[in-house]
Design a protein around this motif. Structure first.
Motif, PDB file in Angstrom:
ATOM      1  N   GLU A 117       3.316   1.419  -7.193  1.00 25.03           N
ATOM      2  CA  GLU A 117       3.366   1.964  -5.834  1.00 25.03           C
ATOM      3  C   GLU A 117       3.187   0.893  -4.763  1.00 25.03           C
ATOM      4  OE1 GLU A 117       0.416   5.177  -6.342  1.00 25.03           O
ATOM      5  OE2 GLU A 117       2.120   6.561  -6.287  1.00 25.03           O
ATOM      6  N   ARG A 118       3.562  -0.332  -5.087  1.00 19.30           N
ATOM      7  CA  ARG A 118       3.464  -1.411  -4.097  1.00 19.30           C
ATOM      8  C   ARG A 118       4.593  -1.319  -3.062  1.00 19.30           C
ATOM      9  NH1 ARG A 118      -0.536  -5.184  -5.502  1.00 19.30           N
ATOM     10  NH2 ARG A 118      -1.474  -4.518  -7.470  1.00 19.30           N
ATOM     11  N   LEU A 119       5.616  -0.522  -3.354  1.00 20.98           N
ATOM     12  CA  LEU A 119       6.780  -0.439  -2.471  1.00 20.98           C
ATOM     13  C   LEU A 119       6.845   0.885  -1.728  1.00 20.98           C
ATOM     14  CD1 LEU A 119       9.437  -1.870  -4.968  1.00 20.98           C
ATOM     15  CD2 LEU A 119       7.832  -3.112  -3.502  1.00 20.98           C
ATOM     16  N   SER A 120       5.843   1.722  -1.924  1.00 20.01           N
ATOM     17  CA  SER A 120       5.891   3.066  -1.352  1.00 20.01           C
ATOM     18  C   SER A 120       5.991   3.048   0.170  1.00 20.01           C
ATOM     19  CB  SER A 120       4.660   3.862  -1.788  1.00 20.01           C
ATOM     20  OG  SER A 120       4.651   4.036  -3.189  1.00 20.01           O
ATOM     21  N   ARG A 121       5.254   2.151   0.808  1.00 22.21           N
ATOM     22  CA  ARG A 121       5.268   2.116   2.272  1.00 22.21           C
ATOM     23  C   ARG A 121       6.673   1.819   2.793  1.00 22.21           C
ATOM     24  NH1 ARG A 121       1.191  -0.614   2.846  1.00 22.21           N
ATOM     25  NH2 ARG A 121      -0.275   0.895   3.744  1.00 22.21           N
ATOM     26  N   GLU A 122       7.343   0.832   2.193  1.00 22.39           N
ATOM     27  CA  GLU A 122       8.692   0.475   2.638  1.00 22.39           C
ATOM     28  C   GLU A 122       9.689   1.577   2.282  1.00 22.39           C
ATOM     29  OE1 GLU A 122      11.610  -1.888   4.478  1.00 22.39           O
ATOM     30  OE2 GLU A 122       9.410  -1.973   4.515  1.00 22.39           O
ATOM     31  N   LYS A 177       4.463  -8.084  -5.328  1.00 25.51           N
ATOM     32  CA  LYS A 177       3.527  -6.965  -5.279  1.00 25.51           C
ATOM     33  C   LYS A 177       2.657  -6.978  -4.022  1.00 25.51           C
ATOM     34  CE  LYS A 177       3.140  -6.325 -10.286  1.00 25.51           C
ATOM     35  NZ  LYS A 177       2.216  -6.344 -11.452  1.00 25.51           N
ATOM     36  N   LYS A 178       2.261  -8.173  -3.582  1.00 22.48           N
ATOM     37  CA  LYS A 178       1.316  -8.264  -2.471  1.00 22.48           C
ATOM     38  C   LYS A 178       1.987  -8.462  -1.116  1.00 22.48           C
ATOM     39  CE  LYS A 178      -2.558 -10.020  -5.225  1.00 22.48           C
ATOM     40  NZ  LYS A 178      -3.579 -11.093  -5.371  1.00 22.48           N
ATOM     41  N   LYS A 179       3.182  -9.078  -1.111  1.00 24.11           N
ATOM     42  CA  LYS A 179       3.840  -9.375   0.164  1.00 24.11           C
ATOM     43  C   LYS A 179       5.319  -8.973   0.143  1.00 24.11           C
ATOM     44  CE  LYS A 179       0.859 -13.431   0.807  1.00 24.11           C
ATOM     45  NZ  LYS A 179       0.840 -14.915   0.993  1.00 24.11           N
ATOM     46  N   PRO A 180       5.627  -7.748  -0.265  1.00 22.32           N
ATOM     47  CA  PRO A 180       7.044  -7.351  -0.311  1.00 22.32           C
ATOM     48  C   PRO A 180       7.701  -7.379   1.060  1.00 22.32           C
ATOM     49  CG  PRO A 180       5.614  -5.438  -0.591  1.00 22.32           C
ATOM     50  CD  PRO A 180       4.732  -6.644  -0.673  1.00 22.32           C
ATOM     51  N   LYS A 181       6.940  -7.016   2.099  1.00 21.66           N
ATOM     52  CA  LYS A 181       7.504  -6.995   3.446  1.00 21.66           C
ATOM     53  C   LYS A 181       7.908  -8.395   3.888  1.00 21.66           C
ATOM     54  CE  LYS A 181       6.564  -5.232   8.090  1.00 21.66           C
ATOM     55  NZ  LYS A 181       5.559  -4.536   8.961  1.00 21.66           N
ATOM     56  N   GLN A 182       7.097  -9.384   3.529  1.00 27.43           N
ATOM     57  CA  GLN A 182       7.416 -10.761   3.896  1.00 27.43           C
ATOM     58  C   GLN A 182       8.679 -11.237   3.190  1.00 27.43           C
ATOM     59  OE1 GLN A 182       4.056 -13.469   3.760  1.00 27.43           O
ATOM     60  NE2 GLN A 182       5.368 -15.185   3.176  1.00 27.43           N
ATOM     61  N   LEU A 183       8.818 -10.894   1.916  1.00 27.81           N
ATOM     62  CA  LEU A 183      10.026 -11.262   1.175  1.00 27.81           C
ATOM     63  C   LEU A 183      11.259 -10.605   1.787  1.00 27.81           C
ATOM     64  CD1 LEU A 183       8.888 -11.111  -2.575  1.00 27.81           C
ATOM     65  CD2 LEU A 183       9.453 -13.147  -1.243  1.00 27.81           C
TER      66      LEU A 183
END
Length: 340
Positions: free
Chosen positions: A231-236, A284-290
């Motif tokens: 669920e590391r991508l749920s927000r996006e 996992k920790k910085k998907p938004k940055q990637l």
């Protein structure tokens, strides 16, 4: 008739303004027939090769959306629900849960990851052939089995053996990479680097930056699957109201990150295991940055073409490291059931 622009399916309806549609269609059919004849004459025709046109990502996705994946869905184990203090900590500090209306798309992605490559499924074979043609820039197909798959970066003559753990999702993300007009140049650049050979044969093992492209791709898909399950991508996904599109963008963004580090820090396969672990942490920790980095690339900002060198990794990679083969992957989930 001019060939379709990069990233467009071979049966694109784009036509020259001065050519009637019926003539353009006749020319298209004639070209397909001639290419089929060339395949037969080159010894690549027959049941071991596909003379079918390229398949777009959307067409392939529509196939999976309507296909019977019930057996694949059974292999996807349910997420273990936390209880007590663990559930409270997860609620207060953990990532948000995926919205209910997106659960079906998430389940489809995980089911595709459990779906094996099937020689009897025409769409599966078209996906495989499209990847081959786009990476090699060839108009001709290739046999189903052979050393040419090793040249693309699989571990052997049969790509199917390398897809355990990612299934058809591994091929679907490669298909997206080479069929999207914005990411195709990046895919070709990475593939070119993966084929790198030094001009000094005596020290090739030291200087060569080559690596198995397809194996690296499958490793990145495996990382993306884990990020989805945790669920590391749920927000996006909730923000965009999409799941598979987010997975594809994150896959491309992670590959871009790996490419920049590999190229500018002169990495070799000896560094791959460490780099993949670093990439997994970033995913996992910085998907938004990637994802922002990928957006900058496709928009051609100053850092988009890789001219800006990435920062050195946070940990030392001096110790001896072995490349992560697909058969050696250990799927570790925090508080969840394993995806097998």
């Amino acid at each position: 008739e001019q060939p379709p622009a990069p990233g467009l399916p071979a049966d694109s309806n784009l036509q020259c303004a001065f050519v009637p549609a019926e003539i353009s269609e006749e020319l298209r059919r004639a070209q397909e027939e001639w290419e089929a004849v060339e395949e037969v004459r080159s010894g690549l025709g027959g049941p071991s090769a596909s003379a079918a046109p390229l398949i777009s990502f959307n067409e392939a996705l529509q196939y999976f959306q309507t296909a019977d994946l019930s057996e694949c869905r059974k292999k996807v184990r349910a997420t273990v629900r936390r209880q007590g203090l663990a559930a409270l900590v997860r609620f207060l500090f953990g990532p948000p849960r995926l919205q209910p209306q997106l659960q079906g798309e998430r389940e489809l992605a995980l089911a595709m990851a459990q779906c094996g490559l099937d020689d009897n499924e025409r769409v599966h074979m078209r996906i495989l052939q499209t990847i081959y043609k786009k990476l090699t820039r060839s108009r001709l197909g290739c046999p189903r089995y052979g050393a040419h798959w090793e040249e693309l970066g699989f571990q052997g003559a049969d790509p199917r053996t390398d897809l355990r753990g990612t299934g058809m999702l591994g091929l679907m993300q490669m298909l997206y990479f080479v069929m999207d007009s914005q990411t195709l140049p990046l895919a070709q650049e990475i593939f070119k680097l993966s084929q790198h050979e030094t001009q000094a044969p005596a020290i090739t093992l030291v200087l060569s930056q080559n690596f198995p492209f397809c194996i690296m791709s499958v490793n990145i898909t495996r990382i993306v699957i884990q990020a989805l399950r945790e669920e590391r991508l749920s927000r996006e996904c909730n923000r965009r109201q999409q799941v598979i599109a987010v997975l594809n963008d994150l896959y491309a963004a992670a590959f871009l990150q790996l490419y920049r580090i590999w190229k500018w820090q002169h990495k070799t396969v000896a560094d791959s295991d460490f780099l993949l672990k670093e990439l997994e942490l970033s995913t996992k920790k910085k998907p938004k940055q990637l994802l922002k980095s990928l957006e900058a690339y496709v928009n051609r900002s100053p850092a988009a073409d890789g001219l800006q060198q990435p920062s050195p990794p946070s940990a030392s990679a001096a110790e001896e490291i072995n490349f992560t083969g697909i058969c050696d992957l250990q799927v570790e989930l925090e508080g969840e059931a394993r995806l097998v």
